[in-house]
Design an enzyme around this catalytic site. Structure first.
Site, PDB file in Angstrom:
ATOM      1  N   SER A  48       0.862  -1.188   0.000  1.00 41.74           N
ATOM      2  CA  SER A  48       0.000   0.000   0.000  1.00 41.74           C
ATOM      3  C   SER A  48       0.890   1.228   0.000  1.00 41.74           C
ATOM      4  O   SER A  48       2.032   1.183   0.484  1.00 41.74           O
ATOM      5  CB  SER A  48      -0.879   0.007   1.251  1.00 41.74           C
ATOM      6  OG  SER A  48      -1.508   1.264   1.433  1.00 41.74           O
ATOM      7  N   TYR A  79      -1.473  -1.390  10.245  1.00 40.77           N
ATOM      8  CA  TYR A  79      -1.621  -1.537   8.795  1.00 40.77           C
ATOM      9  C   TYR A  79      -0.377  -0.995   8.087  1.00 40.77           C
ATOM     10  O   TYR A  79       0.194  -1.655   7.205  1.00 40.77           O
ATOM     11  CB  TYR A  79      -2.866  -0.786   8.332  1.00 40.77           C
ATOM     12  CG  TYR A  79      -3.155  -0.927   6.857  1.00 40.77           C
ATOM     13  CD1 TYR A  79      -3.822  -2.036   6.361  1.00 40.77           C
ATOM     14  CD2 TYR A  79      -2.763   0.053   5.949  1.00 40.77           C
ATOM     15  CE1 TYR A  79      -4.099  -2.163   5.003  1.00 40.77           C
ATOM     16  CE2 TYR A  79      -3.030  -0.057   4.598  1.00 40.77           C
ATOM     17  CZ  TYR A  79      -3.700  -1.172   4.131  1.00 40.77           C
ATOM     18  OH  TYR A  79      -3.958  -1.306   2.793  1.00 40.77           O
TER      19      TYR A  79
END
Length: 253
Positions: free
Chosen positions: A146, A160
């Site tokens: 990401s 995350y």
């Protein structure tokens, strides 16, 4: 039909991005193995793919467990063959009342769950798939990172970001380890992608991201799938250890 006679396994195969990747690989001739945690939806997707003329096998697994990953991999391998392409797509990003918790607020159990799903599962699945690829002296591993693994993003939490940064490290390390077997290992770094999950997010958050995205819009699952197809293809045979942003210019710095 770039992937005829190849087997592709995708984790998180029932989500917005995962579904698009599965469909794109199948459309290009791959036999597709789907791993996720919704047995009913998985069986329905398997049947739909087969009805459309594709070879497909669904396996249910909680990917935070090595034993369940192994059982799923074995089930798919028995039906389709070992993985020539592995897409480690699964990922979770928990919120509390729509908010990412900060370090002093986050329960340790939430941290452990995210690390297990987002990071440990990638090791488990690559550990299982690598021997088949090494025997064939050919393979593709694609990890779903990401842009939050590369730059600060205040709409996700530390767990995350840490796992997505960790995937970049694994990608580069495994590219070096597996290169002598003609196995490439690369990562995708999506930005804000318009999936069904985003419908649960306040519109002002997505609007704020759009305003600071160079292309002025959210991405689509198909655009992530298209990038995945490139990295899985022969056209990317000399590309390894790389991270490809699919983010429309969001968080370029």
């Amino acid at each position: 039909m770039r992937f005829a006679n190849q087997v592709a396994i995708v984790t998180g195969a029932l989500g917005g991005i995962g579904s698009a990747i599965v469909q794109a690989l199948a459309a290009e001739g791959a036999s597709v193995g789907l791993i996720d945690l919704d047995a009913r939806s998985g069986a329905e997707r398997e049947a739909a793919l087969q009805a459309a003329g594709h070879r497909a096998k669904y396996a249910n697994a909680n990917v935070s467990s090595f034993d369940e990953c192994k059982a799923a991999y074995d089930t798919i391998s028995a039906a389709l063959g070992g993985a020539d392409i592995l897409v480690n797509n699964v990922g979770i990003s928990p919120k509390t009342q729509g908010k990412a918790l900060r370090v002093w607020e986050m329960p340790p159990k939430e941290w452990e769950t995210v690390v297990s799903v987002n990071l440990n599962s990638v090791f488990y699945m690559t550990h299982l798939a690598a021997p088949h690829m090494m025997d064939k002296r050919q393979g593709r591993v694609i990890n779903m990172s990401s842009v939050a693994g590369k730059a600060y993003c205040d709409i996700v939490a530390a767990h995350y970001a840490a796992t997505k940064a960790g995937l970049i490290g694994l990608t580069r390390h495994w590219a070096a380890e597996l290169g002598e077997y003609d196995i490439t290992v690369n990562a995708l770094a999506p930005g804000r992608i318009s999936t069904p999950l985003l419908k649960t997010v306040p519109q002002e958050i997505n609007d704020a991201v759009t305003r600071v995205t160079a292309l002025g819009r959210l991405g689509t699952p198909q655009e992530v799938a298209d990038a995945c197809l490139f990295l899985a293809s022969a056209q990317a045979a000399f590309v390894t250890g790389q991270v490809l942003d699919v983010a429309g210019g969001w968080l370029m710095t």
